[in-house]
Motif scaffolding. Structure first.
Motif, PDB file in Angstrom:
ATOM      1  N   ARG A   1      -8.128  -5.045   5.263  1.00  0.00           N
ATOM      2  CA  ARG A   1      -8.117  -4.232   4.050  1.00  0.00           C
ATOM      3  C   ARG A   1      -8.417  -2.766   4.350  1.00  0.00           C
ATOM      4  O   ARG A   1      -7.780  -1.857   3.806  1.00  0.00           O
ATOM      5  CB  ARG A   1      -9.139  -4.784   3.041  1.00  0.00           C
ATOM      6  CG  ARG A   1      -8.750  -6.118   2.429  1.00  0.00           C
ATOM      7  CD  ARG A   1      -7.615  -5.963   1.431  1.00  0.00           C
ATOM      8  NE  ARG A   1      -8.032  -5.232   0.254  1.00  0.00           N
ATOM      9  CZ  ARG A   1      -8.586  -5.779  -0.816  1.00  0.00           C
ATOM     10  NH1 ARG A   1      -8.810  -7.092  -0.851  1.00  0.00           N
ATOM     11  NH2 ARG A   1      -8.910  -5.051  -1.857  1.00  0.00           N
ATOM     12  N   VAL A   2      -9.398  -2.519   5.217  1.00  0.00           N
ATOM     13  CA  VAL A   2      -9.746  -1.132   5.535  1.00  0.00           C
ATOM     14  C   VAL A   2      -8.609  -0.441   6.276  1.00  0.00           C
ATOM     15  O   VAL A   2      -8.281   0.725   5.996  1.00  0.00           O
ATOM     16  CB  VAL A   2     -11.041  -1.087   6.374  1.00  0.00           C
ATOM     17  CG1 VAL A   2     -11.258   0.301   6.951  1.00  0.00           C
ATOM     18  CG2 VAL A   2     -12.232  -1.484   5.511  1.00  0.00           C
ATOM     19  N   SER A   3      -7.965  -1.133   7.203  1.00  0.00           N
ATOM     20  CA  SER A   3      -6.858  -0.525   7.951  1.00  0.00           C
ATOM     21  C   SER A   3      -5.726  -0.128   7.024  1.00  0.00           C
ATOM     22  O   SER A   3      -5.202   0.998   7.091  1.00  0.00           O
ATOM     23  CB  SER A   3      -6.358  -1.497   9.024  1.00  0.00           C
ATOM     24  OG  SER A   3      -7.368  -1.812   9.947  1.00  0.00           O
ATOM     25  N   LEU A   4      -5.327  -1.056   6.146  1.00  0.00           N
ATOM     26  CA  LEU A   4      -4.234  -0.761   5.230  1.00  0.00           C
ATOM     27  C   LEU A   4      -4.656   0.232   4.146  1.00  0.00           C
ATOM     28  O   LEU A   4      -3.840   1.018   3.662  1.00  0.00           O
ATOM     29  CB  LEU A   4      -3.723  -2.063   4.597  1.00  0.00           C
ATOM     30  CG  LEU A   4      -3.076  -3.034   5.591  1.00  0.00           C
ATOM     31  CD1 LEU A   4      -2.713  -4.348   4.904  1.00  0.00           C
ATOM     32  CD2 LEU A   4      -1.823  -2.410   6.203  1.00  0.00           C
ATOM     33  N   TRP A   5      -5.930   0.206   3.761  1.00  0.00           N
ATOM     34  CA  TRP A   5      -6.420   1.175   2.778  1.00  0.00           C
ATOM     35  C   TRP A   5      -6.334   2.595   3.342  1.00  0.00           C
ATOM     36  O   TRP A   5      -5.923   3.529   2.648  1.00  0.00           O
ATOM     37  CB  TRP A   5      -7.850   0.838   2.398  1.00  0.00           C
ATOM     38  CG  TRP A   5      -8.500   1.876   1.522  1.00  0.00           C
ATOM     39  CD1 TRP A   5      -8.281   2.100   0.191  1.00  0.00           C
ATOM     40  CD2 TRP A   5      -9.455   2.861   1.947  1.00  0.00           C
ATOM     41  NE1 TRP A   5      -9.054   3.152  -0.250  1.00  0.00           N
ATOM     42  CE2 TRP A   5      -9.788   3.644   0.807  1.00  0.00           C
ATOM     43  CE3 TRP A   5     -10.075   3.151   3.152  1.00  0.00           C
ATOM     44  CZ2 TRP A   5     -10.700   4.692   0.850  1.00  0.00           C
ATOM     45  CZ3 TRP A   5     -10.979   4.199   3.205  1.00  0.00           C
ATOM     46  CH2 TRP A   5     -11.288   4.947   2.067  1.00  0.00           C
ATOM     47  N   LEU A   6      -6.723   2.762   4.597  1.00  0.00           N
ATOM     48  CA  LEU A   6      -6.619   4.078   5.231  1.00  0.00           C
ATOM     49  C   LEU A   6      -5.164   4.530   5.307  1.00  0.00           C
ATOM     50  O   LEU A   6      -4.862   5.714   5.097  1.00  0.00           O
ATOM     51  CB  LEU A   6      -7.236   4.033   6.634  1.00  0.00           C
ATOM     52  CG  LEU A   6      -8.762   3.943   6.688  1.00  0.00           C
ATOM     53  CD1 LEU A   6      -9.226   3.777   8.129  1.00  0.00           C
ATOM     54  CD2 LEU A   6      -9.405   5.182   6.069  1.00  0.00           C
TER      55      LEU A   6
ATOM     56  N   TYR B   1       0.837  -1.189   0.000  1.00  0.00           N
ATOM     57  CA  TYR B   1       0.000   0.000   0.000  1.00  0.00           C
ATOM     58  C   TYR B   1       0.880   1.250   0.000  1.00  0.00           C
ATOM     59  O   TYR B   1       1.954   1.247   0.623  1.00  0.00           O
ATOM     60  CB  TYR B   1      -0.912  -0.005   1.230  1.00  0.00           C
ATOM     61  CG  TYR B   1      -1.977  -1.060   1.198  1.00  0.00           C
ATOM     62  CD1 TYR B   1      -3.272  -0.746   0.842  1.00  0.00           C
ATOM     63  CD2 TYR B   1      -1.685  -2.383   1.504  1.00  0.00           C
ATOM     64  CE1 TYR B   1      -4.258  -1.714   0.807  1.00  0.00           C
ATOM     65  CE2 TYR B   1      -2.666  -3.360   1.464  1.00  0.00           C
ATOM     66  CZ  TYR B   1      -3.945  -3.020   1.126  1.00  0.00           C
ATOM     67  OH  TYR B   1      -4.931  -3.986   1.087  1.00  0.00           O
ATOM     68  N   PRO B   2       0.476   2.347  -0.692  1.00  0.00           N
ATOM     69  CA  PRO B   2      -0.795   2.506  -1.405  1.00  0.00           C
ATOM     70  C   PRO B   2      -0.783   1.987  -2.837  1.00  0.00           C
ATOM     71  O   PRO B   2      -1.827   1.789  -3.415  1.00  0.00           O
ATOM     72  CB  PRO B   2      -0.981   4.032  -1.403  1.00  0.00           C
ATOM     73  CG  PRO B   2       0.411   4.546  -1.452  1.00  0.00           C
ATOM     74  CD  PRO B   2       1.240   3.582  -0.636  1.00  0.00           C
ATOM     75  N   ALA B   3       0.399   1.810  -3.435  1.00  0.00           N
ATOM     76  CA  ALA B   3       0.460   1.341  -4.821  1.00  0.00           C
ATOM     77  C   ALA B   3       0.352  -0.173  -4.863  1.00  0.00           C
ATOM     78  O   ALA B   3       0.847  -0.881  -3.985  1.00  0.00           O
ATOM     79  CB  ALA B   3       1.762   1.800  -5.472  1.00  0.00           C
ATOM     80  N   GLU B   4      -0.324  -0.681  -5.869  1.00  0.00           N
ATOM     81  CA  GLU B   4      -0.431  -2.123  -6.024  1.00  0.00           C
ATOM     82  C   GLU B   4       0.883  -2.683  -6.554  1.00  0.00           C
ATOM     83  O   GLU B   4       1.589  -2.039  -7.318  1.00  0.00           O
ATOM     84  CB  GLU B   4      -1.574  -2.469  -6.982  1.00  0.00           C
ATOM     85  CG  GLU B   4      -2.949  -2.115  -6.441  1.00  0.00           C
ATOM     86  CD  GLU B   4      -4.057  -2.703  -7.291  1.00  0.00           C
ATOM     87  OE1 GLU B   4      -3.799  -3.698  -7.976  1.00  0.00           O
ATOM     88  OE2 GLU B   4      -5.168  -2.155  -7.256  1.00  0.00           O
TER      89      GLU B   4
END
Length: 394
Positions: free
Chosen positions: A178-183, A85-88
């Protein structure tokens, strides 16, 4: 960008919390929270193995040792997943592969057991997989992981309801990761955008300053060149007027130096009246007639009009052999026209960096620059639309 964030997180134990940036603090908080959840869940599930163990048995030691190994491999995989994260990026097989292999071996051994120890060991494998790989990006990895988390409880417990338990709980764990790492990724990207915005503002200010230097010094140096050439001609003839001309050149040089200093300090405003008066004086010194009529020009357009006059008059001196220059305003159009295009001095139709820069400066205000090249006439027209007259930015 990602490397900086990751490096900051890895170096955190050697730095105090106050020394970390806001993004690094969010990074550390997110990662440490996931690590804590991984190890706390693993420890909680192993508590189920203790009631069966009245004494320390080789199997219990094996379970605890396997839990330690899986926890370490899971922590390593979780770090690699968070680094996506943030780049795939590609799936980190170097960290995920050993964890999957160890979990497969552990499941193959655990299914041969019976009792609470089997359930506790199976639950330990399940939580390691869920927390370590729950943040994997992509539909296929997420679907495969959710399928494994759905089937694993049923395989270990041999109960039909375990499918539903594994599906619901697994989906919740995946969503949380997923939400934690997305934030974390969003915060990192916002910080990068803020840094880029600051760099862009600096670049724009440098560009503005370079344009102002080009406009101010270009006109003054053109005046100096014209006056010096005239003084040299007069001196060659023995004309007494050569000395006063050179004194004018010195005065113009001092004026250019003063304007450059004011420009560097940011104190020099652009005034249309001064520009028009300077244009008349400059053209008169070069032996060029000047006609000025800008009545009706809205005050909100005075500064852009001053840019146009400055650039157009400078181009007349540099690229034309004009004898007359007309500066006029009518019908929302400011025009600077001369009769020297295609003359021996140069090509007045050259649309160089000056006019390109002028277009760029006027575009945000809604004005457009047009060039008419019809030798011997050359004109620069700037259309200043009426709706923008009352709302032109300052």
């Amino acid at each position: 960008m990602a490397g900086t964030r990751q490096g900051g997180a890895r170096g955190w134990p050697w730095r105090s919390w106050s020394d970390l940036s806001e993004v690094e603090r969010v990074d550390v908080y997110t990662r440490q929270s996931l690590y804590l959840l991984l190890w706390a869940s693993l420890a909680f599930t192993l508590v189920g193995a203790l009631p069966e163990a009245d004494e320390v048995t080789p199997r219990l030691v094996a379970v605890l040792a396997a839990a330690l190994v899986l926890g370490l491999l899971g922590t390593r995989a979780l770090t690699a997943v968070a680094d996506l994260y943030p780049a795939e990026g590609p799936l980190p097989w170097r960290q995920v592969g050993p964890l999957l292999a160890a979990c497969a071996v552990a499941v193959a051994v655990v299914v041969t057991w019976a009792g609470d120890l089997r359930s506790a060991a199976g639950a330990g494998i399940w939580v390691v997989l869920a927390w370590s790989l729950g943040g994997l990006r992509g539909r296929i990895p997420s679907a495969v992981l959710l399928a494994v988390l759905t089937v694993l409880p049923a395989v270990v417990t041999t109960e039909w309801w375990a499918f539903a338990y594994g599906l619901v709980t697994g989906a919740f764990f995946l969503f949380t990761c997923r939400v934690s790492l997305w934030l974390l990724g969003v915060v990192t990207e916002l910080d990068a955008a803020r840094t880029a915005q600051s760099a862009l503002a600096v670049a724009e200010e440098r560009l503005r300053f370079s344009r102002d230097v080009h406009d101010v010094l270009g006109r003054r140096l053109s005046t100096i060149a014209v006056q010096a050439e005239l003084a040299a001609t007069l001196a060659g003839r023995g004309d007494e007027r050569a000395a006063p001309r050179m004194l004018e050149v010195r005065g113009i040089a001092h004026e250019a130096l003063r304007e450059a200093r004011e420009l560097a300090r940011g104190y020099r405003p652009t005034d249309l009246g001064q520009e028009l008066e300077g244009a008349r004086s400059l053209l008169r010194s070069a032996g060029i007639g000047a006609q000025v009529d800008v009545e009706g020009l809205d005050p909100s357009w005075h500064e852009p009009a001053a840019w146009v006059v400055r650039e157009a008059v400078t181009n007349v001196l540099r690229h034309s052999s004009a004898t007359t220059v007309a500066i006029s305003y009518a019908g929302d159009v400011l025009e600077v026209r001369n009769d020297g295009a295609g003359g021996p001095v140069g090509d007045a139709g050259t649309d160089g960096s000056g006019l390109s820069g002028l277009r760029a400066r006027l575009a945000p205000r809604g004005a457009t620059v047009e060039v008419e090249h019809d030798p011997p006439s050359f004109a620069v027209r700037v259309r200043m639309p009426a709706p923008a007259l009352t709302g032109a930015p300052s």
